[in-house]
Design an enzyme around this catalytic site. Structure first.
Site, PDB file in Angstrom:
ATOM      1  CG  ASN A  34      50.271  46.618 -48.179  1.00 56.23           C
ATOM      2  OD1 ASN A  34      49.521  47.537 -48.466  1.00 56.23           O
ATOM      3  ND2 ASN A  34      50.718  46.423 -46.931  1.00 56.23           N
ATOM      4  NE  ARG A  35      50.254  45.640 -56.796  1.00 61.30           N
ATOM      5  CZ  ARG A  35      51.231  46.085 -57.585  1.00 61.30           C
ATOM      6  NH1 ARG A  35      51.438  47.374 -57.706  1.00 61.30           N
ATOM      7  NH2 ARG A  35      52.003  45.218 -58.232  1.00 61.30           N
TER       8      ARG A  35
END
Ligand code: CTP
Ligand code: CA
Length: 238
Positions: A34-35
């Protein structure tokens, strides 16, 4: 200038903070991730350290440039996957006065991880089977040691059924945490940015309390969270 909790308000306290985002391996070179940048967790670690706490940052895949910015004295425990993060948090739980789960934890991981690189076979696509990861926060609450303070984060968006705040309120009740830092990401305000807006959900006299919306940098927000946590730790003593 006086910007937050006193510089010694957490002296003698051990605070464990998870930050970043977990990665779930598919094979030796690929992962699902994920970011999350880890900036919020880093800001929290700095704020807790500035307040005099002994801080461990359990860092899930945070850029080394960001980590090198941390003051000396903060212990960094690097992890990659959700299961590694879980192990690290439980190892540190017994000695902690407070635990903060600021990491973005993968809800699912591949059911199988191959030891060698996955290959294409023919012209077909690929279906991945995922299994659910353990809820680390829930596990920490279940194994709470004494009067430990446990803090969660929730980035929510509203939809046709509920507002973002309603989802956060439900999550607070479900998780059993002492504080939940709610962040409305309906308008894409959080990831990678320096500014954020939060409301701190807690409880007093058996009633859920919802703090005013607070806007500021991740450093400002961290001061708020550490102040709320300090207040809870102090309440327990009196
Ligand atoms: N969290 C955790 N373990 C997980 C998932 C989340 O410890 N497997 C923690 C996060 O670090 C955060 C809090 O739980 O502090 C809320 O995360 P969130 O993803 O909002 O909650 P979920 O229970 O995964 O619910 P959702 O289905 O809305 O993603
Ligand atoms: Ca989740």
């Amino acid at each position: 200038a006086e910007t937050g909790p006193g510089s010694d308000s957490l002296t003698g306290r051990r605070i464990v903070i998870s930050a970043g985002g977990t990665r779930e391996a598919l094979d030796p070179v690929r992962f699902l991730g994920n970011r999350s940048s880890g900036k919020q967790g880093i800001a929290l670690a700095k704020a807790a350290h500035a307040a005099g706490a002994e801080v461990e940052l359990v860092a899930a895949n945070i850029d080394s440039g960001l980590l090198s910015d941390l003051p000396a004295g903060i212990t960094i425990t690097p992890v990659e996957s959700t299961l590694e993060l879980q192990t690290a948090m439980h190892a540190s739980q017994p000695a902690a006065d407070a635990l903060i789960m600021a990491a973005a934890v993968a809800d699912f991981r591949p059911a199988e991880t191959t030891g060698s690189k996955m290959k294409k076979t023919g012209d077909d696509g690929l279906t991945l089977r995922l299994v659910q990861n353990p809820d680390i926060l829930r596990g920490l609450v279940d194994e709470r040691v004494g009067a430990q303070i446990i803090v969660g984060f929730a980035a929510e968006t509203g939809d046709a059924q509920s507002t973002a705040l309603d989802y956060a309120r439900a999550k607070f009740a479900r998780k059993g945490v002492d504080l939940l830092v709610f962040n409305d990401v309906s308008n894409d305000r959080a990831f990678g940015h320096d500014h954020t807006a939060v409301q701190i959900i807690g409880s007093a006299d058996g009633q859920t309390t919802i703090g005013e919306e607070f806007q500021g940098s991740k450093d400002d927000v961290s001061q708020k969270v550490i102040a709320a946590l300090t207040e809870q730790l102090t309440d327990l003593e009196s």
